[in-house]
Scaffold this motif. Structure first.
Motif, PDB file in Angstrom:
ATOM      1  N   GLU A  79      68.589 -32.026  69.534  1.00 33.72           N
ATOM      2  CA  GLU A  79      69.303 -31.812  68.276  1.00 33.72           C
ATOM      3  C   GLU A  79      68.629 -30.693  67.491  1.00 33.72           C
ATOM      4  N   VAL A  80      69.421 -29.738  67.040  1.00 37.15           N
ATOM      5  CA  VAL A  80      68.907 -28.621  66.241  1.00 37.15           C
ATOM      6  C   VAL A  80      69.772 -28.455  65.000  1.00 37.15           C
ATOM      7  N   THR A  81      69.245 -27.712  64.015  1.00 37.17           N
ATOM      8  CA  THR A  81      70.017 -27.432  62.801  1.00 37.17           C
ATOM      9  C   THR A  81      70.907 -26.217  63.027  1.00 37.17           C
TER      10      THR A  81
ATOM     11  N   THR B 243      62.080 -22.521  68.433  1.00 38.30           N
ATOM     12  CA  THR B 243      61.470 -23.299  69.507  1.00 38.30           C
ATOM     13  C   THR B 243      61.337 -24.731  69.032  1.00 38.30           C
ATOM     14  N   VAL B 244      61.901 -25.677  69.786  1.00 35.96           N
ATOM     15  CA  VAL B 244      61.821 -27.095  69.406  1.00 35.96           C
ATOM     16  C   VAL B 244      61.079 -27.846  70.501  1.00 35.96           C
ATOM     17  N   VAL B 245      60.574 -28.998  70.150  1.00 33.11           N
ATOM     18  CA  VAL B 245      59.828 -29.828  71.089  1.00 33.11           C
ATOM     19  C   VAL B 245      60.721 -30.964  71.583  1.00 33.11           C
ATOM     20  N   ILE B 246      60.796 -31.141  72.908  1.00 34.95           N
ATOM     21  CA  ILE B 246      61.543 -32.265  73.468  1.00 34.95           C
ATOM     22  C   ILE B 246      60.594 -33.123  74.299  1.00 34.95           C
TER      23      ILE B 246
ATOM     24  N   TYR C  76      57.442 -30.982  75.778  1.00 36.86           N
ATOM     25  CA  TYR C  76      57.682 -29.625  76.271  1.00 36.86           C
ATOM     26  C   TYR C  76      58.371 -28.801  75.190  1.00 36.86           C
ATOM     27  N   ASP C  77      58.078 -27.495  75.173  1.00 32.42           N
ATOM     28  CA  ASP C  77      58.749 -26.569  74.257  1.00 32.42           C
ATOM     29  C   ASP C  77      60.071 -26.129  74.871  1.00 32.42           C
ATOM     30  N   LEU C  78      61.114 -26.192  74.057  1.00 35.74           N
ATOM     31  CA  LEU C  78      62.444 -25.747  74.484  1.00 35.74           C
ATOM     32  C   LEU C  78      62.849 -24.566  73.619  1.00 35.74           C
ATOM     33  N   GLU C  79      63.066 -23.433  74.258  1.00 35.34           N
ATOM     34  CA  GLU C  79      63.439 -22.223  73.537  1.00 35.34           C
ATOM     35  C   GLU C  79      64.931 -22.252  73.193  1.00 35.34           C
ATOM     36  N   ILE C  80      65.227 -22.096  71.890  1.00 39.20           N
ATOM     37  CA  ILE C  80      66.611 -22.056  71.407  1.00 39.20           C
ATOM     38  C   ILE C  80      66.952 -20.596  71.123  1.00 39.20           C
ATOM     39  N   PRO C  81      67.741 -19.951  71.985  1.00 37.23           N
ATOM     40  CA  PRO C  81      68.077 -18.543  71.759  1.00 37.23           C
ATOM     41  C   PRO C  81      68.968 -18.367  70.528  1.00 37.23           C
TER      42      PRO C  81
ATOM     43  N   LYS D 160      72.838 -30.257  70.593  1.00 38.09           N
ATOM     44  CA  LYS D 160      73.682 -30.860  69.572  1.00 38.09           C
ATOM     45  C   LYS D 160      73.268 -30.288  68.217  1.00 38.09           C
ATOM     46  N   VAL D 161      74.234 -29.703  67.506  1.00 35.54           N
ATOM     47  CA  VAL D 161      73.948 -29.109  66.201  1.00 35.54           C
ATOM     48  C   VAL D 161      74.119 -30.172  65.131  1.00 35.54           C
TER      49      VAL D 161
END
Length: 370
Positions: A268-270, A279-282, A289-294, A326-327
């Motif tokens: 889930e991101v804003t 970059t969010v953590v999942i 792990y770091d997940l890169e959000i382009p 998911k936004v």
């Protein structure tokens, strides 16, 4: 009365040769006269299973059977000659051919045992050791497997003279068939026990609870089976022990859906993170792990964390974690936040929600500023 050969073996009409063979072996072992001395109906069932297999294991006969439909419609000579005939099936279980079928069996192989273990996704990273408790038939220590008190040896059965079986002629839909049956006095052993062992009551074996260690390999699939050769029930009279089959049940993890060595989850991101990038953590199965959000990530888009999944069964590079984006949309906004959202929509030249145009929300907001 019509007979459905597929129904006898418990398989579908589209069953493969291997499926037919597997079903036959399982049923033949279950209804074998030697292991059902107290069940007179087992022998008839055994013959019925053998007859069905004699037809369905032969490609030409199976094709003819499928064309005719039932045994009631088959030619009279259909079950004669060729393929895995009825005599061949008896040879498979009684050994030898023709007159040699009357020889007494010298031993009994032990039966197989089935059980299962539970493991988690974490266990599948490097494999795990588990203990299983089973009930196993073992040779009686009180008589060393002779069945006689104090280890006394059995005597030759007077009824069958040590052959362990008797012959008789029975009528089947195949015609008159000469078959052998386990001796009713000695139960097919060819021996009688004068004074049965007090511990096993002459059965030569006792049931005992056993704990065994099982190595669950890394990356194993849910529902897989581990075969442990020789760890089933012990045999008798020189017979081989059976095998232990351990089914693998991978406990469901609400965080992930598994597909082979890959794992599927959600992140889930804003709106700001999806729009600008971040970059969010999942959560993974062995840490975060770091997940890169382009920049410009869309709702429902799937992003990957490489090498964060499970290993393959026989070793190699780990799979991936795939996260569906998911936004997060705020459920409640202040007046000021609503204005900011509308101004952002105007900046992107997007449609403005009804009731918020000039004179509405914005108009009222700016009036208050005056």
């Amino acid at each position: 009365m019509a007979t459905d050969l597929y129904e006898i073996l418990g398989v579908s009409r589209t069953a493969s040769p291997d499926e037919i063979k597997s079903a036959y072996r399982k049923l033949a072992r279950q209804f074998h006269p030697d292991v059902n001395p107290d069940n007179p109906g087992a022998e008839e069932k055994f013959k019925e299973i053998g007859s069905a297999y004699a037809v369905l294991s032969d490609p030409d006969k199976r094709a003819q059977y499928d064309r005719f439909g039932t045994t009631e419609d088959m030619p009279q000579d259909f079950f004669q000659g060729g393929g895995a005939g009825f005599g061949d099936i008896f040879d498979m279980f009684f050994g030898g051919a023709n007159g040699d079928r009357g020889s007494r069996r010298q031993g009994w192989n032990g039966g197989d045992i089935e059980t299962y273990v539970n493991v988690s996704l974490e266990d599948l990273l490097e494999g795990a050791d588990r203990e299983v408790k089973i009930r196993r038939n073992v040779v009686c220590e009180g008589c060393s497997g002779t069945g006689g008190e104090g280890g006394a040896k059995a005597e030759t059965c007077r009824e069958c003279k040590g052959q362990g079986s008797t012959w008789r002629v029975v009528s089947t839909f195949l015609g008159q068939v000469r078959t052998q049956s386990p001796c009713g006095v000695c139960g097919g052993t060819g021996e009688t026990i004068k004074t049965p062992c007090s511990r096993c009551r002459g059965k030569k074996q006792v049931v005992t609870d056993v704990t065994m260690s099982v190595r669950v390999p890394a990356g194993v699939d849910n529902g897989a089976t581990i075969q442990m050769t020789g760890k089933g029930h012990e045999g008798l009279g020189g017979g081989h022990p059976g095998d232990l089959y351990v089914g693998i049940a991978v406990t469901a993890d609400k965080r992930f859906e598994r597909e082979g060595k890959n794992l599927y989850t959600s992140a889930e991101v804003t709106f700001a993170q999806a729009t600008i990038g971040d970059t969010v953590v999942i959560e993974g199965i062995d840490g975060d792990y770091d997940l890169e959000i382009p920049q410009g990530t869309q709702p429902g888009e799937i992003l990957a964390v490489r090498g964060a999944g499970l290993p393959p069964l026989h070793g190699g590079k780990r799979g991936d974690i795939f996260a569906q984006i998911k936004v997060r949309v705020p459920k409640k906004l202040s007046e000021g936040q609503k204005v900011a959202v509308i101004e952002l929509a105007q900046a992107f030249d997007e449609a403005i929600p009804k009731g918020t145009e000039s004179g509405g929300l914005l108009g009222g907001f700016f009036k208050k500023k005056k």
